[in-house]
Structure formats: structure tokens, C-alpha cells
Motif scaffolding. Structure first.
Motif, PDB file in Angstrom:
ATOM      1  N   SER A   1      42.274  -3.253   1.556  1.00  0.00           N
ATOM      2  CA  SER A   1      43.295  -2.092   1.529  1.00  0.00           C
ATOM      3  C   SER A   1      44.206  -2.269   2.822  1.00  0.00           C
ATOM      4  O   SER A   1      43.343  -2.392   3.902  1.00  0.00           O
ATOM      5  CB  SER A   1      42.587  -0.754   1.609  1.00  0.00           C
ATOM      6  OG  SER A   1      43.427   0.409   1.890  1.00  0.00           O
ATOM      7  N   ARG A   2      45.426  -2.409   2.685  1.00  0.00           N
ATOM      8  CA  ARG A   2      46.311  -2.515   4.020  1.00  0.00           C
ATOM      9  C   ARG A   2      46.182  -1.396   5.007  1.00  0.00           C
ATOM     10  O   ARG A   2      46.315  -1.364   5.777  1.00  0.00           O
ATOM     11  CB  ARG A   2      47.528  -3.065   3.455  1.00  0.00           C
ATOM     12  CG  ARG A   2      47.505  -4.354   3.055  1.00  0.00           C
ATOM     13  CD  ARG A   2      49.047  -4.915   2.675  1.00  0.00           C
ATOM     14  NE  ARG A   2      49.038  -6.066   1.947  1.00  0.00           N
ATOM     15  CZ  ARG A   2      50.138  -6.626   1.456  1.00  0.00           C
ATOM     16  NH1 ARG A   2      51.330  -5.988   1.468  1.00  0.00           N
ATOM     17  NH2 ARG A   2      50.019  -7.707   0.878  1.00  0.00           N
ATOM     18  N   GLU A   3      46.138   0.030   4.332  1.00  0.00           N
ATOM     19  CA  GLU A   3      46.111   1.222   4.780  1.00  0.00           C
ATOM     20  C   GLU A   3      44.879   1.274   5.658  1.00  0.00           C
ATOM     21  O   GLU A   3      44.791   1.798   6.775  1.00  0.00           O
ATOM     22  CB  GLU A   3      46.663   2.239   3.982  1.00  0.00           C
ATOM     23  CG  GLU A   3      47.925   2.491   3.677  1.00  0.00           C
ATOM     24  CD  GLU A   3      48.505   1.622   2.761  1.00  0.00           C
ATOM     25  OE1 GLU A   3      47.643   0.929   1.728  1.00  0.00           O
ATOM     26  OE2 GLU A   3      49.768   1.343   2.644  1.00  0.00           O
ATOM     27  N   THR A   4      43.748   1.033   5.131  1.00  0.00           N
ATOM     28  CA  THR A   4      42.362   1.535   5.640  1.00  0.00           C
ATOM     29  C   THR A   4      41.751   0.410   6.217  1.00  0.00           C
ATOM     30  O   THR A   4      40.684   0.748   6.914  1.00  0.00           O
ATOM     31  CB  THR A   4      41.673   2.218   4.469  1.00  0.00           C
ATOM     32  OG1 THR A   4      41.225   1.212   3.573  1.00  0.00           O
ATOM     33  CG2 THR A   4      42.169   3.363   4.127  1.00  0.00           C
ATOM     34  N   GLY A   5      41.848  -0.725   5.605  1.00  0.00           N
ATOM     35  CA  GLY A   5      41.177  -1.914   6.203  1.00  0.00           C
ATOM     36  C   GLY A   5      40.064  -2.111   5.438  1.00  0.00           C
ATOM     37  O   GLY A   5      39.127  -3.140   5.678  1.00  0.00           O
ATOM     38  N   LEU A   6      39.700  -1.329   4.672  1.00  0.00           N
ATOM     39  CA  LEU A   6      38.350  -1.381   3.854  1.00  0.00           C
ATOM     40  C   LEU A   6      38.477  -2.702   2.851  1.00  0.00           C
ATOM     41  O   LEU A   6      39.774  -2.972   2.462  1.00  0.00           O
ATOM     42  CB  LEU A   6      38.195  -0.298   3.097  1.00  0.00           C
ATOM     43  CG  LEU A   6      37.763   0.972   3.372  1.00  0.00           C
ATOM     44  CD1 LEU A   6      37.693   2.267   2.235  1.00  0.00           C
ATOM     45  CD2 LEU A   6      36.315   1.066   4.008  1.00  0.00           C
ATOM     46  N   SER A   7      37.299  -3.364   2.638  1.00  0.00           N
ATOM     47  CA  SER A   7      37.397  -4.635   1.852  1.00  0.00           C
ATOM     48  C   SER A   7      36.315  -4.838   0.906  1.00  0.00           C
ATOM     49  O   SER A   7      35.359  -4.311   1.196  1.00  0.00           O
ATOM     50  CB  SER A   7      37.793  -5.752   2.723  1.00  0.00           C
ATOM     51  OG  SER A   7      36.370  -6.121   3.603  1.00  0.00           O
ATOM     52  N   TRP A   8      36.595  -5.487  -0.214  1.00  0.00           N
ATOM     53  CA  TRP A   8      35.336  -5.777  -1.163  1.00  0.00           C
ATOM     54  C   TRP A   8      35.665  -7.348  -1.461  1.00  0.00           C
ATOM     55  O   TRP A   8      36.462  -8.160  -1.364  1.00  0.00           O
ATOM     56  CB  TRP A   8      35.788  -4.988  -2.350  1.00  0.00           C
ATOM     57  CG  TRP A   8      35.752  -3.601  -2.509  1.00  0.00           C
ATOM     58  CD1 TRP A   8      34.481  -2.988  -2.846  1.00  0.00           C
ATOM     59  CD2 TRP A   8      36.660  -2.691  -2.144  1.00  0.00           C
ATOM     60  NE1 TRP A   8      35.005  -1.507  -2.634  1.00  0.00           N
ATOM     61  CE2 TRP A   8      36.145  -1.251  -2.285  1.00  0.00           C
ATOM     62  CE3 TRP A   8      38.195  -2.951  -1.409  1.00  0.00           C
ATOM     63  CZ2 TRP A   8      37.163  -0.219  -1.826  1.00  0.00           C
ATOM     64  CZ3 TRP A   8      38.855  -1.861  -1.026  1.00  0.00           C
ATOM     65  CH2 TRP A   8      38.367  -0.331  -1.415  1.00  0.00           C
ATOM     66  N   ASN A   9      34.200  -7.914  -1.287  1.00  0.00           N
ATOM     67  CA  ASN A   9      34.149  -9.137  -1.569  1.00  0.00           C
ATOM     68  C   ASN A   9      33.500  -9.340  -2.930  1.00  0.00           C
ATOM     69  O   ASN A   9      32.492  -9.082  -3.149  1.00  0.00           O
ATOM     70  CB  ASN A   9      33.312  -9.969  -0.667  1.00  0.00           C
ATOM     71  CG  ASN A   9      33.770 -10.172   0.646  1.00  0.00           C
ATOM     72  OD1 ASN A   9      35.122 -10.548   0.953  1.00  0.00           O
ATOM     73  ND2 ASN A   9      33.036  -9.752   1.813  1.00  0.00           N
TER      74      ASN A   9
ATOM     75  N   PRO B   1      41.039   3.897  -1.963  1.00  0.00           N
ATOM     76  CA  PRO B   1      42.070   4.263  -1.254  1.00  0.00           C
ATOM     77  C   PRO B   1      43.650   3.908  -1.919  1.00  0.00           C
ATOM     78  O   PRO B   1      43.596   2.922  -2.721  1.00  0.00           O
ATOM     79  CB  PRO B   1      42.203   3.494   0.027  1.00  0.00           C
ATOM     80  CG  PRO B   1      40.573   3.195   0.087  1.00  0.00           C
ATOM     81  CD  PRO B   1      40.413   2.916  -1.623  1.00  0.00           C
ATOM     82  N   GLU B   2      44.535   4.868  -1.971  1.00  0.00           N
ATOM     83  CA  GLU B   2      45.984   4.529  -2.541  1.00  0.00           C
ATOM     84  C   GLU B   2      46.586   3.604  -1.409  1.00  0.00           C
ATOM     85  O   GLU B   2      46.359   3.424  -0.269  1.00  0.00           O
ATOM     86  CB  GLU B   2      46.693   5.890  -2.758  1.00  0.00           C
ATOM     87  CG  GLU B   2      46.171   6.645  -3.615  1.00  0.00           C
ATOM     88  CD  GLU B   2      46.857   7.762  -3.920  1.00  0.00           C
ATOM     89  OE1 GLU B   2      47.981   7.980  -4.944  1.00  0.00           O
ATOM     90  OE2 GLU B   2      46.571   8.832  -3.450  1.00  0.00           O
ATOM     91  N   GLY B   3      47.556   2.968  -1.896  1.00  0.00           N
ATOM     92  CA  GLY B   3      48.620   2.097  -1.047  1.00  0.00           C
ATOM     93  C   GLY B   3      48.518   0.943  -1.404  1.00  0.00           C
ATOM     94  O   GLY B   3      48.074   0.271  -2.576  1.00  0.00           O
ATOM     95  N   ALA B   4      48.847   0.185  -0.615  1.00  0.00           N
ATOM     96  CA  ALA B   4      49.194  -1.430  -0.747  1.00  0.00           C
ATOM     97  C   ALA B   4      47.590  -2.178  -0.491  1.00  0.00           C
ATOM     98  O   ALA B   4      46.972  -2.051   0.529  1.00  0.00           O
ATOM     99  CB  ALA B   4      50.164  -2.179   0.285  1.00  0.00           C
ATOM    100  N   TYR B   5      47.603  -3.389  -1.218  1.00  0.00           N
ATOM    101  CA  TYR B   5      46.429  -4.271  -1.247  1.00  0.00           C
ATOM    102  C   TYR B   5      46.762  -5.554  -1.041  1.00  0.00           C
ATOM    103  O   TYR B   5      47.869  -6.134  -1.594  1.00  0.00           O
ATOM    104  CB  TYR B   5      45.400  -3.795  -2.266  1.00  0.00           C
ATOM    105  CG  TYR B   5      44.665  -2.595  -2.386  1.00  0.00           C
ATOM    106  CD1 TYR B   5      43.115  -2.716  -2.133  1.00  0.00           C
ATOM    107  CD2 TYR B   5      45.368  -1.347  -2.609  1.00  0.00           C
ATOM    108  CE1 TYR B   5      42.381  -1.448  -2.302  1.00  0.00           C
ATOM    109  CE2 TYR B   5      44.581  -0.306  -2.758  1.00  0.00           C
ATOM    110  CZ  TYR B   5      42.970  -0.283  -2.592  1.00  0.00           C
ATOM    111  OH  TYR B   5      42.297   0.843  -2.459  1.00  0.00           O
ATOM    112  N   SER B   6      45.857  -6.349  -0.339  1.00  0.00           N
ATOM    113  CA  SER B   6      45.869  -7.893  -0.374  1.00  0.00           C
ATOM    114  C   SER B   6      44.781  -8.430  -1.169  1.00  0.00           C
ATOM    115  O   SER B   6      43.671  -7.982  -1.061  1.00  0.00           O
ATOM    116  CB  SER B   6      45.737  -8.426   0.947  1.00  0.00           C
ATOM    117  OG  SER B   6      46.960  -8.139   1.863  1.00  0.00           O
TER     118      SER B   6
END
Length: 190
Positions: free
Chosen positions: A43-51, A81-86
Motif C-alpha cells: 500500500s503506497r499510502e500506508t506502507g503496509l505490505s503482504w508477501n 487500505p484504500e488508495g494506490a498499491y505496488s
């Protein structure tokens, strides 16, 4: 990666609980899908990530190869989270490709119970039926026949049907709402 398909899934376990929420993400691989090693979703907004390393891999008849996960879940008591993701796709040779997608949904839907659907949906939607066998394997996904009001009536058309559920896809929103499952012993109508 040629393209990314992401869907926010809101799932009801029963008629009285609020829905759980998760993200399903599939990347179209430009190489052999069996070589996919992992996906990292950020999540680009929150920095949360999933592997995601326990990947679902499949090929379509038209030679498109897909890999991904349908179980990207938020932390307990949190929302996706809403928003942009990578998305970072890594294959077995450690070659890396990157892509992007975004998530948007009406948070008010997460405050509704199953009995409030479909009336509370404010955008255009399509209604589908999902039919499962006794092992939970999806046997059919598509148009719901008007006669399918109980599992017994579904079973008249799909012999090994053990349960079914109604699914709403919100057009243009990339949101799937999975209503509670009804099993063979259920007499409840949709």
C-alpha cells in the motif's frame, strides 16, 4: 507482468455478522506462470505490505497465464487500505517485474448485515451464483436461475451441489460481495 486484476471481497459468513474483507490479486505473467515465486503487495499510502508465496497459478485457454492470491487480509480489526498499491512479481530466477493498481470501496458497506443486501448497494451491480460440492470446490459460477431458491432446487440442475451463495459484483468498483452460503439442509430462500 502484462496486467493486474484486483478485487476487494466482502464476505458474509451468516445473516447476522458483519462482512470480513480481503483482497484478491492476480497478475498476468508474461512468462511461464509455473515459474512464479512470490508477489509482494504494498500500500503506497500506508506502507503496509503482504508477501504472497503460496500462489494460485493457472492458465486460460487463450494462453494467458495468471498467478496470485485470493487471501490478502488486513491485520485484525483493520480494513484493507484504500488508495494506490505496488505489486512486485518475482520468478524462480529472481527476475523482478513491477506493476500498480488501486483499491476503492464504500466503507459503509462494511457496516451492513447480509439481510440489508442488495438494497443498500448504490451503484450498478450484477448478481451471480456460486455453487460448491461437498469439498468446497467451486462447481459453477454464473447466472442464477430464478428457480434456485434452495440448495435442493440447485441440485436438480447440478447433481453434486452441496452449497450455494449469491455474489454481487459492483460494476466499475472491482468489489465482490459474497452472501452467506446455503447448504443441503437449509430450507431458507434467497
Amino acid at each position: 507482468m502484462a496486467s493486474i486484476q484486483a478485487v476487494t471481497i466482502m464476505e458474509f459468513k451468516d445473516e447476522v455478522s458483519l462482512p470480513s474483507v480481503r483482497l484478491a490479486l492476480f497478475a498476468e505473467a508474461s512468462s511461464d506462470v509455473q515459474r512464479a515465486k512470490k508477489l509482494r503487495v504494498v500500500s503506497r499510502e500506508t506502507g503496509l505490505s503482504w508477501n504472497c508465496t503460496d500462489l494460485i497459478k493457472f492458465s486460460e485457454g487463450n494462453k494467458k497465464n495468471w498467478t496470485g492470491s485470493s487471501s490478502i487480509v488486513p491485520a485484525e480489526n483493520e480494513m484493507i487500505p484504500e488508495g494506490a498499491y505496488s505489486v512486485i512479481y518475482t520468478d524462480c530466477a529472481d527476475a523482478v517485474w513491477e506493476g500498480a493498481f488501486s483499491v476503492r470501496y464504500d466503507r459503509e458497506l462494511l457496516t451492513k448485515k447480509a439481510r440489508e443486501f442488495p438494497e443498500c448497494i448504490k451503484v450498478s451491480k450484477s448478481e451471480k451464483a456460486a455453487v460448491y460440492d461437498e469439498n468446497g470446490v467451486l462447481k459453477y459460477f454464473g447466472e442464477k436461475k430464478k428457480t434456485w431458491t434452495t440448495i435442493e432446487k440447485v441440485r436438480a440442475d447440478i447433481k453434486d451441489a452441496a452449497s450455494f451463495r449469491i455474489c454481487y459484483y459492483l460494476s466499475g468498483e472491482n468489489i465482490m460481495i459474497l452472501m452467506p452460503e446455503y447448504g443441503i439442509s437449509d430450507k431458507k430462500s434467497e
